[in-house]
Design an enzyme around this catalytic site. Structure first.
Site, PDB file in Angstrom:
ATOM      1  N   ASP A   1      22.903  57.831  27.084  1.00 46.01           N
ATOM      2  CA  ASP A   1      23.064  58.131  28.514  1.00 46.01           C
ATOM      3  C   ASP A   1      22.214  57.138  29.292  1.00 46.01           C
ATOM      4  OD1 ASP A   1      22.903  59.534  31.177  1.00 46.01           O
ATOM      5  OD2 ASP A   1      24.004  61.075  30.072  1.00 46.01           O
TER       6      ASP A   1
ATOM      7  N   LEU B   1      21.236  57.849  32.306  1.00 45.11           N
ATOM      8  CA  LEU B   1      20.519  58.737  33.240  1.00 45.11           C
ATOM      9  C   LEU B   1      20.838  58.414  34.701  1.00 45.11           C
ATOM     10  CD1 LEU B   1      17.074  59.065  31.400  1.00 45.11           C
ATOM     11  CD2 LEU B   1      19.074  60.532  31.210  1.00 45.11           C
TER      12      LEU B   1
ATOM     13  N   TYR C   1      39.442  57.429  41.161  1.00 44.84           N
ATOM     14  CA  TYR C   1      38.864  58.217  40.060  1.00 44.84           C
ATOM     15  C   TYR C   1      39.968  58.640  39.091  1.00 44.84           C
ATOM     16  CZ  TYR C   1      37.117  62.345  37.597  1.00 44.84           C
ATOM     17  OH  TYR C   1      36.793  63.276  36.623  1.00 44.84           O
TER      18      TYR C   1
ATOM     19  N   LYS D   1      40.956  57.224  35.053  1.00 45.81           N
ATOM     20  CA  LYS D   1      41.108  58.064  33.855  1.00 45.81           C
ATOM     21  C   LYS D   1      42.493  57.882  33.238  1.00 45.81           C
ATOM     22  CE  LYS D   1      37.127  60.331  34.018  1.00 45.81           C
ATOM     23  NZ  LYS D   1      36.203  60.558  32.921  1.00 45.81           N
TER      24      LYS D   1
ATOM     25  N   PHE E   1      40.558  70.958  33.930  1.00 41.36           N
ATOM     26  CA  PHE E   1      40.818  71.360  35.305  1.00 41.36           C
ATOM     27  C   PHE E   1      39.435  71.569  35.941  1.00 41.36           C
ATOM     28  CE2 PHE E   1      45.472  71.587  36.025  1.00 41.36           C
ATOM     29  CZ  PHE E   1      45.796  70.836  34.908  1.00 41.36           C
TER      30      PHE E   1
ATOM     31  N   PHE F   1      37.929  73.907  53.525  1.00 36.55           N
ATOM     32  CA  PHE F   1      38.763  72.865  54.152  1.00 36.55           C
ATOM     33  C   PHE F   1      40.238  73.267  54.074  1.00 36.55           C
ATOM     34  CE2 PHE F   1      34.838  70.759  52.928  1.00 36.55           C
ATOM     35  CZ  PHE F   1      34.493  70.160  54.136  1.00 36.55           C
TER      36      PHE F   1
ATOM     37  N   ARG G   1      42.634  76.830  42.427  1.00 40.02           N
ATOM     38  CA  ARG G   1      42.208  75.987  41.306  1.00 40.02           C
ATOM     39  C   ARG G   1      42.011  76.851  40.064  1.00 40.02           C
ATOM     40  NH1 ARG G   1      43.836  72.944  44.381  1.00 40.02           N
ATOM     41  NH2 ARG G   1      42.860  71.150  45.388  1.00 40.02           N
TER      42      ARG G   1
ATOM     43  N   ASP H   1      43.986  66.913  48.991  1.00 36.35           N
ATOM     44  CA  ASP H   1      43.727  68.156  48.260  1.00 36.35           C
ATOM     45  C   ASP H   1      45.050  68.886  48.015  1.00 36.35           C
ATOM     46  OD1 ASP H   1      41.003  68.143  47.882  1.00 36.35           O
ATOM     47  OD2 ASP H   1      40.548  69.328  49.675  1.00 36.35           O
TER      48      ASP H   1
HETATM   49  N1  NAD Z   1      32.842  68.535  36.182  1.00 39.84           N
HETATM   50  C1  NAD Z   1      34.161  68.712  36.228  1.00 39.84           C
HETATM   51  O1  NAD Z   1      34.676  69.699  36.798  1.00 39.84           O
HETATM   52  C2  NAD Z   1      35.076  67.711  35.557  1.00 39.84           C
HETATM   53  C3  NAD Z   1      36.463  67.892  35.692  1.00 39.84           C
HETATM   54  C4  NAD Z   1      37.309  66.977  35.064  1.00 39.84           C
HETATM   55  C5  NAD Z   1      36.785  65.942  34.302  1.00 39.84           C
HETATM   56  N2  NAD Z   1      35.444  65.782  34.207  1.00 39.84           N
HETATM   57  C6  NAD Z   1      34.923  64.658  33.398  1.00 39.84           C
HETATM   58  O2  NAD Z   1      33.956  65.159  32.485  1.00 39.84           O
HETATM   59  C7  NAD Z   1      32.943  64.191  32.244  1.00 39.84           C
HETATM   60  C8  NAD Z   1      31.572  64.804  32.453  1.00 39.84           C
HETATM   61  O3  NAD Z   1      31.482  65.318  33.775  1.00 39.84           O
HETATM   62  P1  NAD Z   1      30.137  66.014  34.277  1.00 39.84           P
HETATM   63  O4  NAD Z   1      30.515  66.975  35.343  1.00 39.84           O
HETATM   64  O5  NAD Z   1      29.348  66.498  33.104  1.00 39.84           O
HETATM   65  O6  NAD Z   1      29.407  64.755  34.956  1.00 39.84           O
HETATM   66  P2  NAD Z   1      27.841  64.364  34.970  1.00 39.84           P
HETATM   67  O7  NAD Z   1      27.665  63.369  36.065  1.00 39.84           O
HETATM   68  O8  NAD Z   1      26.996  65.590  34.987  1.00 39.84           O
HETATM   69  O9  NAD Z   1      27.664  63.652  33.548  1.00 39.84           O
HETATM   70  C9  NAD Z   1      28.006  62.312  33.306  1.00 39.84           C
HETATM   71  C10 NAD Z   1      26.890  61.711  32.450  1.00 39.84           C
HETATM   72  O10 NAD Z   1      27.247  60.371  32.106  1.00 39.84           O
HETATM   73  C11 NAD Z   1      26.130  59.510  32.332  1.00 39.84           C
HETATM   74  N3  NAD Z   1      26.666  58.178  32.628  1.00 39.84           N
HETATM   75  C12 NAD Z   1      27.415  57.794  33.704  1.00 39.84           C
HETATM   76  N4  NAD Z   1      27.726  56.486  33.614  1.00 39.84           N
HETATM   77  C13 NAD Z   1      27.177  56.035  32.441  1.00 39.84           C
HETATM   78  C14 NAD Z   1      27.160  54.775  31.787  1.00 39.84           C
HETATM   79  N5  NAD Z   1      27.753  53.689  32.326  1.00 39.84           N
HETATM   80  N6  NAD Z   1      26.524  54.671  30.591  1.00 39.84           N
HETATM   81  C15 NAD Z   1      25.902  55.743  30.033  1.00 39.84           C
HETATM   82  N7  NAD Z   1      25.887  56.973  30.619  1.00 39.84           N
HETATM   83  C16 NAD Z   1      26.518  57.111  31.816  1.00 39.84           C
HETATM   84  C17 NAD Z   1      25.380  60.135  33.497  1.00 39.84           C
HETATM   85  O11 NAD Z   1      24.029  59.756  33.580  1.00 39.84           O
HETATM   86  C18 NAD Z   1      25.555  61.626  33.189  1.00 39.84           C
HETATM   87  O12 NAD Z   1      24.523  62.105  32.360  1.00 39.84           O
HETATM   88  C19 NAD Z   1      33.263  63.017  33.182  1.00 39.84           C
HETATM   89  O13 NAD Z   1      33.933  62.024  32.442  1.00 39.84           O
HETATM   90  C20 NAD Z   1      34.189  63.624  34.228  1.00 39.84           C
HETATM   91  O14 NAD Z   1      35.070  62.665  34.758  1.00 39.84           O
HETATM   92  C21 NAD Z   1      34.573  66.642  34.808  1.00 39.84           C
END
Ligand code: NAD
Length: 330
Positions: free
Chosen positions: A36, A38, A145, A149, A173, A212, A225, A289
C-alpha cells in the site's frame, strides 16, 4: 497449486475493503503480505501481517517486491475511488487505476504469478436499462472512474489469452458496514459514501445531510442502491481464489444483495439505529446519478457458491455505527 500453501499479496490492504480482506485471509489460515502507498489508506488499519509501503506505479518497487516474495495470488484493491473527482481530474484516475494496474499485470507476468482478483465496480454499467443488473447488461460507464475499471476488465481478458494470467473481476455495488468485532471499518477522506456521512451527522460531526434529488422514478423519489456488507464482499474474494485454484477461466461477477434501499429508507434506518433525528436537506439532482442500481448476484451464486449473509440494512448500519463511535477522531 492451491493458494492456501502460498503467500497472498493484498494491494490496497490499508484501505477500507482491503483491510477487511487481510483479516479474513488471516482468519482462514493464509499468509499475507500487504502492498500500500498509504495515499488514502492507514497503517493502523492493517492487521498484523507483512507490509511493504510502495506504489503500483513504481516499477522498480514492484520488480524488487516480486523478486523477494514468492506470491501465489494477488488481490488488487488499490485505486483512486471518487467518481466526482474522476470527472474533474481524469488523468489521476487513468494514471493510478489504469497505468498502475498495467504495471502490476506486467510484473505479475514477468514473475509468473498467474492469479488475480480485481476490485471492479457497478459504475462500469452507467445508467442501467434494467434492474437487477446481471453480467449481460451493456457496460456504458459515465465517469473516468468507471471507464478506468472497465478498461482494466478488458485488458485482463487479453492478458489471459496472451499470457495465461487468470483473473476474477468483482463488481461491487455499494460496499457498506464494518467488521462486527469493531476492529475495522470505513475511513475515506473526504467521505463520499452515504452511510458514513449519515453516521457522522448522527454523531454531531457534521451539521446536516443533503439528499440530491427526491423526484426520481422510484417509490419515494430518492435514489435506490444495493448495500452489500464488506465481509460478504471479502468472502466472495476467498471463493474467487478457490475458483481460480480449480483452474477455471477468468470471469466477472456482480456482487450485491439483490435488494435496493432508497436514500430516504437508509436515513430512517440510520435514525432508528442511532436513536437520533437527522437534519436532512433536499437539494437538486446531481448529474450522472442513476435512479436505481441493484445487482443480480445469481452468476456469483452459481459459479462461486456465494450468497450474501448480512442482508439486514439495520445490521449493516449497526456495525458501521459501532465503528464510528469507537473512532470519534476520524
Ligand atoms: N467502497 C466502495 O463502495 C466500492 C465500490 C465499488 C468498488 N470499489 C473498489 O474497491 C477497491 C477498494 O475500495 P476502498 O473503498 O477500500 O478504497 P480505499 O481508498 O479505502 O482503499 C484503497 C487503498 O489503496 C491504496 N492505494 C491507492 N493507490 C495506490 C497505489 N498506486 N499503490 C499502492 N496502493 C494504493 C490506498 O492507500 C488505500 O489504502 C477500489 O478499487 C474501489 O474502486 C469500492
Amino acid at each position: 497449486m492451491n493458494s492456501h500453501n502460498t503467500l497472498i499479496c493484498v494491494i490496497g490492504g490499508a484501505g477500507y475493503i482491503g483491510s477487511h480482506m487481510v483479516a479474513l485471509l488471516q482468519a482462514n489460515g493464509y499468509s499475507v503480505v500487504v502492498i500500500d502507498d498509504l495515499s488514502t489508506g492507514f497503517l493502523t488499519s492493517i492487521p498484523k501481517v507483512l507490509f511493504e509501503q510502495g506504489s503500483i506505479l513504481d516499477k522498480e518497487f514492484l520488480a524488487d517486491f516480486f523478486t523477494r516474495y514468492n506470491i501465489g495470488a494477488v488481490f488488487h484493491f488499490a485505486s483512486s475511488i471518487q467518481v466526482g473527482e474522476s470527472v474533474s481530474n481524469p488523468r489521476k484516475y487513468y494514471k493510478n487505476n489504469l497505468i498502475g494496474t498495467i504495471s502490476l499485470l506486467d510484473q505479475m507476468v514477468e514473475s509468473k504469478v498467474s492469479k488475480l482478483i480485481f476490485s471492479s465496480t457497478a459504475a462500469i454499467f452507467g445508467s442501467p436499462d434494467y434492474t437487477p443488473i446481471d453480467e449481460l447488461h451493456p457496460r456504458r460507464p459515465l465517469s473516468p472512474y468507471g471507464r478506468s475499471k472497465l478498461f482494466v476488465e478488458e485488458i485482463l481478458a487479453d492478458y489471459e489469452t496472451a499470457y495465461n494470467l487468470r483473473s476474477v473481476s468483482l463488481r461491487y455495488f455499494n460496499a457498506a458496514g464494518a467488521s462486527p468485532c469493531g476492529q475495522l471499518g470505513e475511513r475515506h477522506f473526504p467521505e463520499t459514501h452515504l452511510i458514513p456521512l449519515l453516521l457522522q451527522c448522527a454523531a454531531n460531526r457534521s451539521p446536516s445531510f443533503s439528499i440530491f434529488g427526491n423526484d426520481y422514478d422510484t417509490a419515494d423519489g430518492t435514489c435506490v442502491r444495493d448495500y452489500i456488507h464488506v465481509e460478504d464482499l471479502c468472502r466472495a474474494h476467498l471463493l474467487s481464489l478457490s475458483y481460480l485454484d480449480k483452474d477455471n477461466p477468468s470471469a466477472a461477477f456482480n456482487l450485491g444483495t439483490g435488494v435496493g434501499h432508497s436514500v430516504s429508507e437508509v436515513v430512517s434506518a440510520v435514525e432508528d439505529v442511532t436513536r437520533s433525528k437527522l437534519n436532512i436537506q433536499i437539494k437538486p439532482r446531481r448529474p450522472g446519478d442513476p435512479a436505481s442500481l441493484v445487482a443480480d448476484g445469481k452468476k456469483a451464486n452459481l459459479a462461486l457458491g456465494w450468497m450474501p449473509t448480512r442482508v439486514d440494512l439495520k445490521e449493516i448500519i449497526a456495525h458501521a455505527w459501532a465503528w464510528e463511535q469507537k473512532h470519534p477522531w476520524i
